[in-house]
Design a protein around this motif. Structure first.
Motif, PDB file in Angstrom:
ATOM      1  N   ARG A   1       0.851  -1.186   0.000  1.00  0.00           N
ATOM      2  CA  ARG A   1       0.000   0.000   0.000  1.00  0.00           C
ATOM      3  C   ARG A   1       0.880   1.226   0.000  1.00  0.00           C
ATOM      4  NH1 ARG A   1      -3.456   0.519   4.646  1.00  0.00           N
ATOM      5  NH2 ARG A   1      -4.021  -1.667   4.579  1.00  0.00           N
ATOM      6  N   CYS A   2       0.311   2.365  -0.259  1.00  0.00           N
ATOM      7  CA  CYS A   2       1.063   3.615  -0.164  1.00  0.00           C
ATOM      8  C   CYS A   2       1.552   3.783   1.266  1.00  0.00           C
ATOM      9  CB  CYS A   2       0.198   4.798  -0.566  1.00  0.00           C
ATOM     10  SG  CYS A   2       0.971   6.398  -0.218  1.00  0.00           S
ATOM     11  N   MET A   3       2.810   4.185   1.421  1.00  0.00           N
ATOM     12  CA  MET A   3       3.404   4.313   2.745  1.00  0.00           C
ATOM     13  C   MET A   3       3.177   5.699   3.360  1.00  0.00           C
ATOM     14  SD  MET A   3       4.757   1.301   3.006  1.00  0.00           S
ATOM     15  CE  MET A   3       5.910   1.435   4.357  1.00  0.00           C
ATOM     16  N   HIS A   4       2.596   6.601   2.588  1.00  0.00           N
ATOM     17  CA  HIS A   4       2.362   7.974   3.061  1.00  0.00           C
ATOM     18  C   HIS A   4       3.629   8.568   3.682  1.00  0.00           C
ATOM     19  CE1 HIS A   4      -1.834   7.863   1.962  1.00  0.00           C
ATOM     20  NE2 HIS A   4      -1.882   6.640   2.453  1.00  0.00           N
ATOM     21  N   CYS A   5       4.648   8.663   2.809  1.00  0.00           N
ATOM     22  CA  CYS A   5       5.969   9.116   3.228  1.00  0.00           C
ATOM     23  C   CYS A   5       5.928  10.500   3.879  1.00  0.00           C
ATOM     24  CB  CYS A   5       6.900   9.218   2.016  1.00  0.00           C
ATOM     25  SG  CYS A   5       7.057   7.675   1.104  1.00  0.00           S
ATOM     26  N   GLY A   6       6.836  10.691   4.848  1.00  0.00           N
ATOM     27  CA  GLY A   6       6.994  12.007   5.449  1.00  0.00           C
ATOM     28  C   GLY A   6       7.438  13.027   4.410  1.00  0.00           C
TER      29      GLY A   6
ATOM     30  N   SER B   1       8.289  11.370  -2.377  1.00  0.00           N
ATOM     31  CA  SER B   1       8.950  11.556  -3.673  1.00  0.00           C
ATOM     32  C   SER B   1       7.931  11.808  -4.777  1.00  0.00           C
ATOM     33  CB  SER B   1       9.760  10.306  -4.030  1.00  0.00           C
ATOM     34  OG  SER B   1      10.645   9.966  -3.004  1.00  0.00           O
ATOM     35  N   CYS B   2       6.793  11.113  -4.685  1.00  0.00           N
ATOM     36  CA  CYS B   2       5.753  11.255  -5.715  1.00  0.00           C
ATOM     37  C   CYS B   2       5.299  12.700  -5.822  1.00  0.00           C
ATOM     38  CB  CYS B   2       4.568  10.346  -5.392  1.00  0.00           C
ATOM     39  SG  CYS B   2       3.837  10.669  -3.762  1.00  0.00           S
ATOM     40  N   ALA B   3       5.116  13.340  -4.667  1.00  0.00           N
ATOM     41  CA  ALA B   3       4.661  14.732  -4.667  1.00  0.00           C
ATOM     42  C   ALA B   3       5.770  15.661  -5.146  1.00  0.00           C
ATOM     43  CB  ALA B   3       4.208  15.133  -3.263  1.00  0.00           C
TER      44      ALA B   3
ATOM     45  N   PHE C   1      -1.470  12.384   5.390  1.00  0.00           N
ATOM     46  CA  PHE C   1      -1.677  11.473   4.267  1.00  0.00           C
ATOM     47  C   PHE C   1      -1.384  12.171   2.939  1.00  0.00           C
ATOM     48  CE2 PHE C   1      -4.678   8.971   7.130  1.00  0.00           C
ATOM     49  CZ  PHE C   1      -3.756   7.955   7.308  1.00  0.00           C
ATOM     50  N   VAL C   2      -0.865  11.406   2.002  1.00  0.00           N
ATOM     51  CA  VAL C   2      -0.436  11.948   0.712  1.00  0.00           C
ATOM     52  C   VAL C   2      -1.548  11.684  -0.302  1.00  0.00           C
ATOM     53  CG1 VAL C   2       1.313  11.780  -1.097  1.00  0.00           C
ATOM     54  CG2 VAL C   2       1.977  11.555   1.317  1.00  0.00           C
ATOM     55  N   LEU C   3      -2.068  12.757  -0.892  1.00  0.00           N
ATOM     56  CA  LEU C   3      -3.274  12.643  -1.709  1.00  0.00           C
ATOM     57  C   LEU C   3      -3.051  13.102  -3.146  1.00  0.00           C
ATOM     58  CD1 LEU C   3      -5.748  14.160   0.907  1.00  0.00           C
ATOM     59  CD2 LEU C   3      -5.186  11.747   0.549  1.00  0.00           C
TER      60      LEU C   3
ATOM     61  N   ALA D   1       8.850   7.631  -9.392  1.00  0.00           N
ATOM     62  CA  ALA D   1       9.586   8.275  -8.302  1.00  0.00           C
ATOM     63  C   ALA D   1       9.404   7.539  -6.981  1.00  0.00           C
ATOM     64  CB  ALA D   1       9.115   9.720  -8.148  1.00  0.00           C
ATOM     65  N   CYS D   2       8.310   6.821  -6.851  1.00  0.00           N
ATOM     66  CA  CYS D   2       7.980   6.187  -5.576  1.00  0.00           C
ATOM     67  C   CYS D   2       8.903   5.007  -5.276  1.00  0.00           C
ATOM     68  CB  CYS D   2       6.525   5.703  -5.613  1.00  0.00           C
ATOM     69  SG  CYS D   2       6.103   4.667  -4.201  1.00  0.00           S
ATOM     70  N   PRO D   3       9.547   5.006  -4.108  1.00  0.00           N
ATOM     71  CA  PRO D   3      10.507   3.945  -3.801  1.00  0.00           C
ATOM     72  C   PRO D   3       9.879   2.633  -3.307  1.00  0.00           C
ATOM     73  CG  PRO D   3      10.696   5.749  -2.192  1.00  0.00           C
ATOM     74  CD  PRO D   3       9.560   6.086  -3.102  1.00  0.00           C
ATOM     75  N   PHE D   4       8.564   2.579  -3.193  1.00  0.00           N
ATOM     76  CA  PHE D   4       7.947   1.387  -2.613  1.00  0.00           C
ATOM     77  C   PHE D   4       7.104   0.594  -3.616  1.00  0.00           C
ATOM     78  CE2 PHE D   4       8.601   4.347   0.901  1.00  0.00           C
ATOM     79  CZ  PHE D   4       9.354   3.550   1.737  1.00  0.00           C
ATOM     80  N   TRP D   5       7.091  -0.707  -3.422  1.00  0.00           N
ATOM     81  CA  TRP D   5       6.191  -1.607  -4.148  1.00  0.00           C
ATOM     82  C   TRP D   5       6.194  -1.370  -5.656  1.00  0.00           C
ATOM     83  CZ3 TRP D   5       6.300  -4.827  -0.599  1.00  0.00           C
ATOM     84  CH2 TRP D   5       6.000  -4.526   0.724  1.00  0.00           C
TER      85      TRP D   5
ATOM     86  N   GLY E   1       6.601   1.168  -7.287  1.00  0.00           N
ATOM     87  CA  GLY E   1       5.892   2.394  -7.683  1.00  0.00           C
ATOM     88  C   GLY E   1       4.427   2.310  -7.327  1.00  0.00           C
ATOM     89  N   VAL E   2       4.028   2.977  -6.261  1.00  0.00           N
ATOM     90  CA  VAL E   2       2.658   2.832  -5.757  1.00  0.00           C
ATOM     91  C   VAL E   2       1.588   3.480  -6.657  1.00  0.00           C
ATOM     92  CG1 VAL E   2       1.109   3.483  -3.865  1.00  0.00           C
ATOM     93  CG2 VAL E   2       3.314   2.401  -3.356  1.00  0.00           C
ATOM     94  N   PRO E   3       1.742   4.745  -7.070  1.00  0.00           N
ATOM     95  CA  PRO E   3       0.654   5.327  -7.869  1.00  0.00           C
ATOM     96  C   PRO E   3       0.503   4.583  -9.199  1.00  0.00           C
ATOM     97  CG  PRO E   3       2.129   7.050  -7.049  1.00  0.00           C
ATOM     98  CD  PRO E   3       2.817   5.730  -6.827  1.00  0.00           C
ATOM     99  N   ARG E   4      -0.706   4.166  -9.498  1.00  0.00           N
ATOM    100  CA  ARG E   4      -0.941   3.388 -10.726  1.00  0.00           C
ATOM    101  C   ARG E   4      -1.972   4.082 -11.588  1.00  0.00           C
ATOM    102  NH1 ARG E   4       1.650  -1.944 -10.053  1.00  0.00           N
ATOM    103  NH2 ARG E   4       3.209  -1.333  -8.510  1.00  0.00           N
TER     104      ARG E   4
ATOM    105  N   TYR F   1      -3.939   6.591  -9.401  1.00  0.00           N
ATOM    106  CA  TYR F   1      -4.665   6.269  -8.177  1.00  0.00           C
ATOM    107  C   TYR F   1      -3.791   5.526  -7.182  1.00  0.00           C
ATOM    108  CZ  TYR F   1      -8.767   7.807 -10.620  1.00  0.00           C
ATOM    109  OH  TYR F   1      -9.665   8.590 -11.283  1.00  0.00           O
ATOM    110  N   LYS F   2      -4.105   5.737  -5.931  1.00  0.00           N
ATOM    111  CA  LYS F   2      -3.456   5.009  -4.837  1.00  0.00           C
ATOM    112  C   LYS F   2      -4.270   5.246  -3.562  1.00  0.00           C
ATOM    113  CE  LYS F   2      -0.471   8.534  -2.920  1.00  0.00           C
ATOM    114  NZ  LYS F   2      -1.124   8.442  -1.584  1.00  0.00           N
ATOM    115  N   CYS F   3      -3.866   4.587  -2.495  1.00  0.00           N
ATOM    116  CA  CYS F   3      -4.519   4.743  -1.196  1.00  0.00           C
ATOM    117  C   CYS F   3      -4.593   6.204  -0.785  1.00  0.00           C
ATOM    118  CB  CYS F   3      -3.719   3.953  -0.147  1.00  0.00           C
ATOM    119  SG  CYS F   3      -4.020   4.450   1.562  1.00  0.00           S
TER     120      CYS F   3
HETATM  121  S1  SF4 Z   1       3.084   6.969  -3.461  1.00  0.00           S
HETATM  122 FE1  SF4 Z   1       5.089   6.204  -2.855  1.00  0.00          FE
HETATM  123  S2  SF4 Z   1       6.347   8.059  -2.582  1.00  0.00           S
HETATM  124 FE2  SF4 Z   1       4.212   8.713  -2.581  1.00  0.00          FE
HETATM  125  S3  SF4 Z   1       3.655   8.746  -0.420  1.00  0.00           S
HETATM  126 FE3  SF4 Z   1       3.024   6.737  -1.228  1.00  0.00          FE
HETATM  127  S4  SF4 Z   1       4.784   5.408  -0.805  1.00  0.00           S
HETATM  128 FE4  SF4 Z   1       5.521   7.514  -0.563  1.00  0.00          FE
END
Ligand code: SF4
Ligand code: SF4
Ligand code: SF4
Lengths: 277, 282
Positions: free
Chosen positions: A72-77, A80-82, A98-100, A115-119, A121-124, A153-155
């Motif tokens: 799932r989206c990790m909602h980074c502090g 990178s996506c933003a 939360f990152v929206l 740009a997203c370092p997780f999974w 690339g979370v945004p799909r 889209y993402k969480c």
């Molecule tokens: S989409 Fe990726 S970079 Fe953006 S907040 Fe979620 S985990 Fe972090």
């Protein structure tokens, strides 16, 4: 106060109620699945799949283990996506952290995905909006998030629920309380206490995952093994962190490595009789 | 057991290639003119005339690369967000187009074709605009490299040198494109051809060195190019056809400007292609 979702891999039974709850609350169509003879339902995050449970088999020296992890989206502090979004379509909610994604602004360029370092690339990307979503928006329901075709889209951390005093849908539904929600500080102390208990029970590799390289995360994990075992980067970084240095290597290539030979070659032309026009 | 995504395709390669080409054509031409104290003015003219068509094609590919229903909202990118490399690129490209793609060529056209007579002979203005054009030209070559390099894709971002290779190979394409135009034009210019063939050789060597540095600095992540699924395209397309062949041809024979320029340009396109695709192999 920043909020956090805590996913405790040592409590998760992989029932995937979180996956269904997310689909249901967010009016997301079911994913098409292939029969693989495994427990997988969704194979990957996508435009209608904002969380899923991954199954990992690991042959430890003393025993065979089956690990579960929530993608799932990790909602980074420091998301990178933003940072990379040229349209300013991704923001961090000041109240919850939360990152929206604002789908009205998004152009579907997919920059955030890479740009997203997780999974992976979370945004799909999602090309189409379902009839159910259209209908639901027709009723003036713009929460949780307006849907626009051909955007990312993402969480969303269920901000709409959270701002109305509820927990995120996946958290509410989780039968063994493997998902919990609250202020980040509180979630961290629950996680730390749990890890201490697990260690006492002989889980020597138990650990909290809240990576500092991305400014900490709004989704924290209690893991039973090293992050890499779960497909998580051990030390993820904000991908834009060294952007200036990277620019510099390009500038130096033009400004020194190329200008000097250019100067030598082109200056020689000055001496040659008549040229140009 | 999850599948990766492969969203970025050849449209983006074309966009990055053409943007780099535009920047490099201007950069090469303007510097040739400056360093030769005007002897290579024709090189500068050709370079500047190539900018606008390349930029227009870059924008066409940029639009085509967006989903059809979002394409005409491209102005969403026209905000000011200096820490987003893609946003930087939008503004760099805009300023580059205004100076190097429109104003400088207009001054040259005033001289060549007699249109816009008030611009004729505005040498001070042209030089000032050219300096700005050179700077934004470098930006235009570099930004798409930075757009890849500030991602979480190891081949693109593990080392800091991807933008360096981007600039280096773009310069190769710029020199080769001007040389190609000269070779195909009916009005021969031996001085320009001699000088550009030397410049191309040097640029190819610089590009080769920078690519080697990039590959070493990328460590294991570069194996997709060196021995993995893009190795054939890399060794045959980029190294042999794009770098070695033009150098050998220019060493061995004169009058092969056309073929060696085309091969060099092809190599640059292939380099950007293997990087974009190689990075997305999971
Ligand atoms: S989409 Fe990726 S970079 Fe953006 S907040 Fe979620 S985990 Fe972090
Ligand atoms: S796909 Fe949308 S949200 Fe993502 S970077 Fe592009 S415009 Fe921003
Ligand atoms: S927080 Fe809400 S949107 Fe995010 S995974 Fe849970 S249910 Fe889905």
């Amino acid at each position: 106060m920043a909020k956090a979702i805590l996913y405790d891999a040592s409590k998760c039974t992989a029932c995937r109620a979180c996956y269904v709850a997310c689909k249901q609350w967010n009016v997301l169509a079911a994913a098409e699945v292939k029969e693989l003879g495994t427990y997988y339902n969704a194979l990957t995050l996508d435009g209608t799949t904002w969380n899923l449970i991954d199954f990992i088999e690991k042959d430890d020296p003393d025993r065979f283990r089956w690990h579960f992890i929530s993608h799932r989206c990790m909602h980074c502090g420091d998301p990178s996506c933003a940072n990379v979004c040229a349209a300013g379509a991704i923001t961090k909610d000041s109240e919850t952290g939360f990152v929206l994604i604002d789908n009205d602004k998004c152009l579907g360029c997919k920059n955030c995905h890479y740009a997203c370092p997780f999974w992976e690339g979370v945004p799909r990307f999602r090309d189409e909006i379902s009839e159910a979503e259209e209908e639901w928006m027709d009723h003036g329901n713009k929460v949780p998030g307006k849907r626009v075709a051909s955007t990312m889209y993402k969480c969303r951390g269920c901000v709409d629920r959270v701002k109305n005093g509820l927990e995120p849908a996946c958290v509410t539904t989780c039968p063994p309380d493997a998902l919990q929600f609250g202020d980040k500080g509180e979630m961290l102390s629950i996680a730390n206490a749990r890890v201490a208990l697990l260690k006492e029970r002989g889980e020597t590799k138990a650990q909290v995952y809240d990576p500092k390289g991305v400014g900490g995360t709004g989704v924290i994990y209690v893991l039973l093994d090293d992050p890499e075992v779960y497909g998580l980067p051990a030390d993820p970084k904000v991908s834009t962190a060294d952007m200036v240095t990277k620019w510099l290597t390009g500038l130096i290539t033009a400004g020194i490595l190329t200008i000097v030979p250019f100067w030598m070659v082109f200056k020689a032309a000055e001496a040659e009789g008549k040229g140009g026009e | 057991m999850h599948e990766g995504t492969h969203y970025w395709h050849w449209l983006l390669v074309a966009e990055m290639f053409l943007g780099g080409l535009a920047g490099a054509c201007f950069f090469t031409g303007a510097l040739a003119d400056f360093f030769s104290k005007g002897k290579l003015r024709r090189v500068a003219k050709i370079g500047s005339y190539l900018v606008l068509p390349s930029v227009i094609l870059t924008l066409v590919f940029l639009l085509l690369d967006l989903p059809p229903s979002r394409m005409f909202y491209f102005w969403h990118f026209m905000i000011f967000k200096p820490l987003s490399s893609m946003n930087q690129g939008v503004w760099i490209l805009t300023l580059f187009t205004m100076t190097a793609g429109v104003l400088v060529p207009a001054i040259f056209l005033a001289e060549d074709k007699g249109i816009l007579p008030f611009l004729k002979g505005q040498e001070g203005l042209r030089k000032a605009l050219s300096v700005i054009g050179i700077i934004f030209g470098v930006g235009t070559m570099g930004y798409s490299g930075v757009v890849l390099a500030d991602k979480a894709v190891p081949l693109w971002s593990a080392s800091i040198f991807l933008p360096a290779t981007w600039v280096a190979v773009s310069i190769v394409s710029g020199i080769a494109a001007i040389r190609l135009v000269l070779a195909l034009s009916s009005k021969k210019d031996e001085l320009a051809e001699t000088v550009l063939s030397k410049a191309l050789m040097m640029a190819l060597i610089v590009a080769a060195i920078v690519i080697v540095v990039f590959l070493f600095a990328s460590g294991d992540h570069a194996s997709v190019l060196i021995s993995g699924s893009y190795a054939l395209a890399f060794w045959l397309g980029v190294v042999l056809i794009g770098i070695v062949a033009p150098i050998v041809i220019d060493f061995a024979a004169k009058n092969m400007a056309t073929i060696s320029s085309i091969l060099a340009i092809l190599g640059v396109f292939l380099y950007k292609w293997v990087i974009l695709y190689g990075g997305q192999v999971h």
